[in-house]
Design a protein around this motif. Structure first.
Motif, mmCIF file in Angstrom:
data_model
loop_
_atom_site.group_PDB
_atom_site.id
_atom_site.type_symbol
_atom_site.label_atom_id
_atom_site.label_comp_id
_atom_site.label_asym_id
_atom_site.label_seq_id
_atom_site.Cartn_x
_atom_site.Cartn_y
_atom_site.Cartn_z
ATOM 1 N N PRO A 1 124.091 9.668 28.881
ATOM 2 C CA PRO A 1 122.858 10.029 29.576
ATOM 3 C C PRO A 1 123.186 10.630 30.941
ATOM 4 O O PRO A 1 124.084 10.147 31.637
ATOM 5 C CB PRO A 1 122.133 8.690 29.712
ATOM 6 C CG PRO A 1 123.233 7.687 29.739
ATOM 7 C CD PRO A 1 124.326 8.225 28.865
ATOM 8 N N LEU A 2 122.481 11.669 31.307
ATOM 9 C CA LEU A 2 122.601 12.231 32.649
ATOM 10 C C LEU A 2 121.631 11.551 33.594
ATOM 11 O O LEU A 2 121.840 11.533 34.806
ATOM 12 C CB LEU A 2 122.343 13.737 32.598
ATOM 13 C CG LEU A 2 123.223 14.513 31.603
ATOM 14 C CD1 LEU A 2 122.858 15.983 31.611
ATOM 15 C CD2 LEU A 2 124.695 14.309 31.913
ATOM 16 N N SER A 3 120.567 11.003 33.039
ATOM 17 C CA SER A 3 119.561 10.231 33.769
ATOM 18 C C SER A 3 118.636 9.651 32.709
ATOM 19 O O SER A 3 118.891 9.799 31.501
ATOM 20 C CB SER A 3 118.772 11.126 34.742
ATOM 21 O OG SER A 3 117.947 12.036 34.028
ATOM 22 N N GLY B 1 129.720 1.972 26.939
ATOM 23 C CA GLY B 1 130.305 1.743 28.245
ATOM 24 C C GLY B 1 131.753 2.190 28.240
ATOM 25 O O GLY B 1 132.670 1.371 28.246
ATOM 26 N N VAL B 2 131.977 3.513 28.228
ATOM 27 C CA VAL B 2 133.324 4.043 28.032
ATOM 28 C C VAL B 2 133.856 4.776 29.257
ATOM 29 O O VAL B 2 134.917 4.435 29.786
ATOM 30 C CB VAL B 2 133.360 4.998 26.813
ATOM 31 C CG1 VAL B 2 134.767 5.513 26.566
ATOM 32 C CG2 VAL B 2 132.830 4.307 25.572
ATOM 33 N N ILE B 3 133.108 5.785 29.743
ATOM 34 C CA ILE B 3 133.622 6.655 30.805
ATOM 35 C C ILE B 3 132.669 6.734 31.984
ATOM 36 O O ILE B 3 133.017 6.343 33.098
ATOM 37 C CB ILE B 3 133.885 8.078 30.253
ATOM 38 C CG1 ILE B 3 134.892 8.025 29.096
ATOM 39 C CG2 ILE B 3 134.417 8.979 31.374
ATOM 40 C CD1 ILE B 3 135.067 9.356 28.413
ATOM 41 N N THR B 4 131.467 7.243 31.741
ATOM 42 C CA THR B 4 130.569 7.583 32.848
ATOM 43 C C THR B 4 129.764 6.406 33.369
ATOM 44 O O THR B 4 129.383 6.379 34.532
ATOM 45 C CB THR B 4 129.606 8.702 32.426
ATOM 46 O OG1 THR B 4 128.816 8.243 31.306
ATOM 47 C CG2 THR B 4 130.375 9.946 32.006
ATOM 48 N N ASP C 1 127.218 5.102 28.298
ATOM 49 C CA ASP C 1 127.736 6.162 27.433
ATOM 50 C C ASP C 1 128.379 5.529 26.204
ATOM 51 O O ASP C 1 128.652 4.329 26.156
ATOM 52 C CB ASP C 1 128.692 7.082 28.183
ATOM 53 C CG ASP C 1 129.979 6.380 28.589
ATOM 54 O OD1 ASP C 1 129.983 5.136 28.672
ATOM 55 O OD2 ASP C 1 130.970 7.078 28.848
ATOM 56 N N ARG C 2 128.570 6.337 25.183
ATOM 57 C CA ARG C 2 128.938 5.754 23.881
ATOM 58 C C ARG C 2 129.873 6.679 23.114
ATOM 59 O O ARG C 2 129.601 7.875 22.937
ATOM 60 C CB ARG C 2 127.673 5.503 23.056
ATOM 61 C CG ARG C 2 127.911 4.817 21.706
ATOM 62 C CD ARG C 2 126.568 4.602 21.044
ATOM 63 N NE ARG C 2 126.676 3.989 19.740
ATOM 64 C CZ ARG C 2 126.531 2.685 19.504
ATOM 65 N NH1 ARG C 2 126.283 1.863 20.499
ATOM 66 N NH2 ARG C 2 126.610 2.202 18.282
ATOM 67 N N LEU C 3 130.968 6.117 22.652
ATOM 68 C CA LEU C 3 131.920 6.811 21.795
ATOM 69 C C LEU C 3 131.893 6.133 20.432
ATOM 70 O O LEU C 3 132.029 4.912 20.342
ATOM 71 C CB LEU C 3 133.323 6.737 22.390
ATOM 72 C CG LEU C 3 134.458 7.384 21.583
ATOM 73 C CD1 LEU C 3 134.274 8.902 21.509
ATOM 74 C CD2 LEU C 3 135.811 7.031 22.202
ATOM 75 N N SER C 4 131.706 6.905 19.377
ATOM 76 C CA SER C 4 131.584 6.305 18.045
ATOM 77 C C SER C 4 132.385 7.091 17.016
ATOM 78 O O SER C 4 132.630 8.288 17.165
ATOM 79 C CB SER C 4 130.113 6.230 17.617
ATOM 80 O OG SER C 4 129.557 7.530 17.516
ATOM 81 N N ALA C 5 132.795 6.398 15.977
ATOM 82 C CA ALA C 5 133.509 7.004 14.852
ATOM 83 C C ALA C 5 132.947 6.417 13.567
ATOM 84 O O ALA C 5 132.608 5.222 13.508
ATOM 85 C CB ALA C 5 135.002 6.741 14.947
ATOM 86 N N SER C 6 132.845 7.235 12.540
ATOM 87 C CA SER C 6 132.303 6.761 11.272
ATOM 88 C C SER C 6 132.905 7.540 10.119
ATOM 89 O O SER C 6 133.446 8.640 10.283
ATOM 90 C CB SER C 6 130.781 6.905 11.247
ATOM 91 O OG SER C 6 130.414 8.278 11.239
#
Length: 290
Positions: A183-185, A146-149, A153-158
């Motif tokens: 996801p676009l849909s 739950g970041v932008i769109t 949506d998902r932002l990750s770092a590893s």
């Protein structure tokens, strides 16, 4: 809805796992109006892609190889198998928007130049085969859903670290990765990622060094390769459902990755004379979620 992100993560990693192994996403996805229905139960996704890959690390010749994939959850433990790499997430999921932590073991079978049959360049063939390397280690990751769109949506770092344990090389490989998926849909999704690899000197000597005898056999100059940052990678992949919904059924995927070899790994005659520091990787295939 979590199956959409798991499917996209596995498909994206069918490319990135050719050189980098980021932690895999394990959370919800879908349209903003679709609720998260993941209750923590078992699930699985299997896929098979055709990868367009360099003949060896640093090569300017390419061939097609199969890239199998499997991702799922069994008894609360998430697993990911992509080609020659396996990882397991031992931290329970966060099944909704918010922060998710990941940690667990990772293992890989490195077959770089373990056979000369698929290598076109006679100079590299003359360097001889390398032993198949078994590399084991672990990874840590953090992700925000739950970041932008949307809330999906998902932002990750590893970061991951694995070390050769089979005698082929005893070096460690450190890999930081940042990825973003949206996801676009419920029918389609897209992902982008950037990663890098830092390899210790034992890895550099095994695959990029050239001894006096190897120089005589191949015609390539003697080279003493040292460890350091090996490459950086930028990639993107998309997936679309062929049966109407990425959460279940059949999907098609495709993507492309650009990799830039660095430092001694780029300057070695293995790359600079016989190959190319600019590496391209591609993949297309099918996956099935259930």
């Amino acid at each position: 809805m979590a199956k959409i992100f798991r499917t996209a993560a596995a498909l994206a990693l069918s490319l990135s796992a050719l050189g980098a192994a980021p932690a895999f996403a394990q959370d919800s996805a879908g349209s903003a109006s679709t609720p998260n229905t993941d209750n923590g139960g078992d699930f699985a996704m299997v896929g098979l892609g055709a990868g367009y890959l360099p003949d060896y690390e640093g090569s300017d010749d390419y061939g097609v190889s199969p890239v199998p994939a499997a991702i799922g959850r069994v008894s609360g433990f998430n697993f990911l198998l992509i080609g020659n790499r396996l990882s397991v997430d031992l931290v329970p999921d966060n099944f909704g928007p918010g922060i998710d932590f990941q940690a667990g073991p990772v293992a890989a079978i490195n077959t770089n130049r373990a056979s000369t049959k698929g290598i076109e360049d006679d100079r590299i063939k003359a360097l001889g085969k390398r032993k198949t390397a078994i590399e084991v280690g672990g990874y840590l990751g953090i992700a925000q859903t739950g970041v932008i769109t949307s809330e999906f949506d998902r932002l990750s770092a590893s970061v991951s670290y694995r070390k050769g344990v089979s005698g082929a090389h005893s070096a460690g490989i450190f890999t930081p990765t940042v990825s973003y998926m949206t996801p676009l849909s419920t029918r389609s999704i897209i992902s982008v990622f950037v990663s890098a690899e830092r390899a210790e000197s034992g890895y550099a000597r095994s695959y990029f060094g050239i001894s006096p005898q190897e120089s005589e056999d191949s015609g390539l100059p003697v080279y003493n390769a040292r460890g350091g940052w090996k490459n950086w990678t930028l990639g993107s992949i998309g997936a679309v459902s062929l049966t109407g919904d990425l959460r279940n059924g059949l999907q098609a995927f495709g993507g492309v990755v650009y990799r830039r070899m660095l430092n001694d790994f780029a300057q070695s005659p293995v790359t600079s004379i016989a190959g190319d520091r600019n590496q391209w990787l591609g993949s297309v295939g099918l996956a099935y979620s259930f």
